[in-house]
Design an enzyme around this catalytic site. Sequence first.
Site, PDB file in Angstrom:
ATOM      1  N   HIS A 334       0.907  -1.218   0.196  1.00 42.36           N
ATOM      2  CA  HIS A 334       0.034  -0.103   0.110  1.00 42.36           C
ATOM      3  C   HIS A 334       0.975   1.222   0.024  1.00 42.36           C
ATOM      4  CE1 HIS A 334      -3.580   2.441   1.244  1.00 42.36           C
ATOM      5  NE2 HIS A 334      -2.755   3.245   1.719  1.00 42.36           N
ATOM      6  N   GLU A 335       1.687   1.314   0.793  1.00 47.18           N
ATOM      7  CA  GLU A 335       2.811   2.421   1.211  1.00 47.18           C
ATOM      8  C   GLU A 335       3.522   2.626  -0.063  1.00 47.18           C
ATOM      9  OE1 GLU A 335       1.975   4.414   3.258  1.00 47.18           O
ATOM     10  OE2 GLU A 335       0.592   3.148   4.187  1.00 47.18           O
ATOM     11  N   HIS A 338       1.654   4.279  -2.834  1.00 47.01           N
ATOM     12  CA  HIS A 338       1.693   6.011  -2.557  1.00 47.01           C
ATOM     13  C   HIS A 338       3.033   6.524  -3.194  1.00 47.01           C
ATOM     14  CE1 HIS A 338      -1.860   6.477  -0.549  1.00 47.01           C
ATOM     15  NE2 HIS A 338      -1.492   5.937   0.723  1.00 47.01           N
ATOM     16  N   HIS A 344      -6.108   6.987  -2.357  1.00 48.79           N
ATOM     17  CA  HIS A 344      -6.739   6.160  -1.729  1.00 48.79           C
ATOM     18  C   HIS A 344      -8.027   5.627  -2.727  1.00 48.79           C
ATOM     19  CE1 HIS A 344      -5.064   7.166   2.441  1.00 48.79           C
ATOM     20  NE2 HIS A 344      -4.359   6.080   1.920  1.00 48.79           N
TER      21      HIS A 344
END
Length: 824
Positions: A334-335, A338, A344
Amino acid sequence: MRGLGLWLLGAMMLPAIAPSRPWALMEQYEVVLPWRLPGPRVRRALPSHLGLHPERVSYVLGATGHNFTLHLRKNRDLLGSGYTETYTAANGSEVTEQPRGQDHCFYQGHVEGYPDSAASLSTCAGLRGFFQVGSDLHLIEPLDEGGEGGRHAVYQAEHLLQTAGTCGVSDDSLGSLLGPRTAAVFRPRPGDSLPSRETRYVELYVVVDNAEFQMLGSEAAVRHRVLEVVNHVDKLYQKLNFRVVLVGLEIWNSQDRFHVSPDPSVTLENLLTWQARQRTRRHLHDNVQLITGVDFTGTTVGFARVSAMCSHSSGAVNQDHSKNPVGVACTMAHEMGHNLGMDHDENVQGCRCQERFEAGRCIMAGSIGSSFPRMFSDCSQAYLESFLERPQSVCLANAPDLSHLVGGPVCGNLFVERGEQCDCGPPEDCRNRCCNSTTCQLAEGAQCAHGTCCQECKVKPAGELCRPKKDMCDLEEFCDGRHPECPEDAFQENGTPCSGGYCYNGACPTLAQQCQAFWGPGGQAAEESCFSYDILPGCKASRYRADMCGVLQCKGGQQPLGRAICIVDVCHALTTEDGTAYEPVPEGTRCGPEKVCWKGRCQDLHVYRSSNCSAQCHNHGVCNHKQECHCHAGWAPPHCAKLLTEVHAASGSLPVFVVVVLVLLAVVLVTLAGIIVYRKARSRILSRNVAPKTTMGRSNPLFHQAASRVPAKGGAPAPSRGPQELVPTTHPGQPARHPASSVALKRPPPAPPVTVSSPPFPVPVYTRQAPKQVIKPTFAPPVPPVKPGAGAANPGPAEGAVGPKVALKPPIQRKQGAGAPTAP
């Protein structure tokens, strides 16, 4: 007996419900006994680089009333060629080493009979990991020390008791960095196919803090945990045509190198500042991820910089919040998303996650629910493709050194390596009909299998667009008709005018653009008077600059987290990541008409622009940032003077000068070969003619022995000669012919024997032994002596006289016990 065996096998594969929970973190699970399928026979003595764990392995296990067959292959691309580990020795010194024999037990694969299934497990001490069937994600881990055949727990992620986790990247900060997004931008992708672009690679460096080390207890446990996590992350990103390769691991087994705060934003800034100082001492990488055992405040389990991949801010921090490594793997994925520019999912209207709501959310959901995510949403993929269009993402196109991947070339790892023409993954996952997945060679009749210039197994014709122009400073690329890959990405010549500035290495740097990059959409360039200040460390300003190429001065926007600022009047200067200076105006930024910042000074455009570069392109191309001709569609480099079709046709036949050179070379080689053959033949002839010892009838020892010892009966016996010496018949009326030889006899010929009445002499008996070879003389053989007083020719035989002269024959050989020879 066979029925009993099948019954036992079925009993092994069916799950047994555990009577009690092994730990309080698991709400419901099934106990299974995995059964390893027998693999193909291999030699006992395996090569050392293969290690103890096989390349392929298959297991059968039962869960939820089904028997699942998992086919796994070792992830040979998990570790990069220069993978290093850094830790603190007992004496306090820092040690960085490249472990030998980097074998591991981490596998990826699929579930037999289930399309689009996936599996990622470790087999080091039992089976641990996950396998996905449809929308169901099953987790597995051992319950005892029984190894791979012992008791294991299989459960679904929603049955793992854990607190909800959220991402520390706020929606407000994401909105300011990424700007508004509409549903029209994120139309669903047709099907579930991979992007058609080239594979991208993230070279990852992982740091493990002291709290995580204390929690796991040993360096070996930390290493195993990290490899498990990265193996899962790599599997999650493969569906985006990405590979994640671990190039370095740093374990803080003694103490932390910077303060790891419960505030994730502070910890992230400390990580990036430390990385900026240590980057030259560490293995080169694209992204750094911290795994910490510190409990972050609130529900935050991860924090990252948005769209920071390939920059000095490319990194994130992750709390190891779950007993199962899949948990922290999903957080890291997930990070990292980014870092790759993803927002999101909840922030994008119309964003679609293909997962059922009850099965969980996609990876870029703002919070982690009761189950672990397993795929990226449509809008995440669109964000990613948008980020890859930026020049900043160039580091992701650099594949690791394929010739030195740990484990060597392996067919089926999606890397086209030495000896391979293509690689579409293992046979069970390959969907590329142009590639033979078992041999990694092109299918029969195929010209290519990969690349944007490859279509239906054929190379696209020359001139077809393969990479469109992204902006004013970019150039479009075309297929050359010979290679399946699109040519290297090229940009407009440095100094080409663009929106408010001049192109520089594919970008259009302006003061306003730089201020927005640091301060958000509200950031603007400060007044021109602000740029006359030089800001020294400690916010000491001095006004003496005469141009706008010093410190970057901005106004408006939001102050970046973890950065100090220096305010002079309405001018805001931002410190660098390491805090030792202030952000400068980047090179290539416009500082006046026909002027750019270059090496800290405002200089004329000609500092990096050639005035006559495009003149070399014959009006069929333009000059690019490398000062090379970038040809229009259908024209051939390097000077765009010929059509690609003409060049390809000419390349099919050899040029005249090449043919002439080849003919001359052939003539020289034939001449040399003739000289060598002639010299060898001449040397053999000379060696035969070097004064051979002549063997003549007159020198035959048998002749002398017969003449001196035993007189012939009624006349002279014919002298004995060797088997290869022939003497012609001589009649009495013919004169004796002397041999035509220049060799003078050293002794006179023997006198003819006197006719005496005596019994015939006994002929000696010889054993069957091969006669000694002699050199045949080059002159005529000698003539036997003529009997004195010979009468007329052809006299009739008389009593006591010998018959006509005949050629000398070798002695008659008799076996022992044979009688005496009869007279002829």
